[in-house]
Design a protein around this motif. Structure first.
Motif, PDB file in Angstrom:
ATOM      1  N   TYR A 224       0.856  -1.189   0.000  1.00  0.00           N
ATOM      2  CA  TYR A 224       0.000   0.000   0.000  1.00  0.00           C
ATOM      3  C   TYR A 224       0.888   1.234   0.000  1.00  0.00           C
TER       4      TYR A 224
ATOM      5  N   ALA B 244      -3.330   5.464   1.455  1.00  0.00           N
ATOM      6  CA  ALA B 244      -4.200   4.288   1.408  1.00  0.00           C
ATOM      7  C   ALA B 244      -4.173   3.534   2.734  1.00  0.00           C
TER       8      ALA B 244
ATOM      9  N   TYR C 158     -13.169  -6.101   3.102  1.00  0.00           N
ATOM     10  CA  TYR C 158     -13.192  -6.318   1.662  1.00  0.00           C
ATOM     11  C   TYR C 158     -11.861  -5.885   1.075  1.00  0.00           C
ATOM     12  N   LEU C 159     -11.209  -6.818   0.383  1.00  0.00           N
ATOM     13  CA  LEU C 159      -9.954  -6.535  -0.282  1.00  0.00           C
ATOM     14  C   LEU C 159     -10.220  -6.191  -1.739  1.00  0.00           C
ATOM     15  N   ASP C 160      -9.387  -5.328  -2.290  1.00  0.00           N
ATOM     16  CA  ASP C 160      -9.538  -4.878  -3.668  1.00  0.00           C
ATOM     17  C   ASP C 160      -9.247  -6.029  -4.620  1.00  0.00           C
TER      18      ASP C 160
ATOM     19  N   GLY D  75      -9.591  -5.698  -7.888  1.00  0.00           N
ATOM     20  CA  GLY D  75      -9.354  -5.135  -9.210  1.00  0.00           C
ATOM     21  C   GLY D  75     -10.648  -5.020  -9.989  1.00  0.00           C
TER      22      GLY D  75
ATOM     23  N   THR E 203     -10.147 -12.783  -9.979  1.00  0.00           N
ATOM     24  CA  THR E 203      -9.638 -12.913  -8.613  1.00  0.00           C
ATOM     25  C   THR E 203     -10.255 -14.116  -7.913  1.00  0.00           C
TER      26      THR E 203
ATOM     27  N   HIS F  56     -13.841  -7.153  -3.393  1.00  0.00           N
ATOM     28  CA  HIS F  56     -14.630  -6.100  -4.023  1.00  0.00           C
ATOM     29  C   HIS F  56     -13.997  -5.731  -5.356  1.00  0.00           C
ATOM     30  N   ALA F  57     -14.775  -5.825  -6.418  1.00  0.00           N
ATOM     31  CA  ALA F  57     -14.351  -5.376  -7.748  1.00  0.00           C
ATOM     32  C   ALA F  57     -15.101  -4.094  -8.049  1.00  0.00           C
ATOM     33  N   HIS F  58     -14.355  -3.071  -8.365  1.00  0.00           N
ATOM     34  CA  HIS F  58     -14.950  -1.762  -8.631  1.00  0.00           C
ATOM     35  C   HIS F  58     -14.945  -1.481 -10.120  1.00  0.00           C
TER      36      HIS F  58
END
Length: 128
Positions: free
Chosen positions: A51, A55, A76-78, A80, A86, A125-127
């Motif tokens: 990080y 962040a 929640y981990l990123d 991507g 993932t 979490h996918a953004h």
């Protein structure tokens, strides 16, 4: 009192409890396609996720007081932009999918829950 415009992130660090640090590091490095940095803090061993300030940082933690489990807080981990990629890496690394990919909204993206190598429930979490 802070307004919505002046609020700072509420989370500034997270710790994921692990029993077997080597196994957990292999799992998370394979799942998130990143390298973790090992550190010792007295009786506690950490593997820090990459990080950059400002962040939120976090680490895997093994030692007294750290007990993995499926109950309690979910972080929640990123994941991507593509949650399917993932999730596939997580399953290949040994994860069990607890909640399949679910879109929250087009603006927020999608989430899923996995059971990690240590028995923790972890969100991805996918953004957009």
């Amino acid at each position: 009192m802070q307004t919505m415009e002046t609020l700072k992130p509420i989370i500034n660090w997270f710790e994921i409890p692990v029993l077997d640090m080597a196994r957990a590091v292999r799992f998370y490095e394979a799942t998130l396609a990143c390298s973790l940095r090992l550190e010792d803090m007295g009786a506690t061993r950490l593997a820090v996720f990459p990080y950059a300030q400002p962040a939120t940082g976090g680490a895997l933690c093994a030692g007294p007081g750290f007990k993995p489990g499926l109950d309690g807080i979910v972080i929640y981990l990123d994941a991507g932009p593509d949650l399917a990629v993932t999730l596939a890496r997580a399953e290949a690394a040994g994860a069990e999918v607890l909640l399949p990919s679910m879109q929250i909204s087009p603006e927020i993206g999608s989430i899923a829950w996995i059971k990690d190598s240590e028995g923790n429930r972890v969100g991805l979490h996918a953004h957009p």
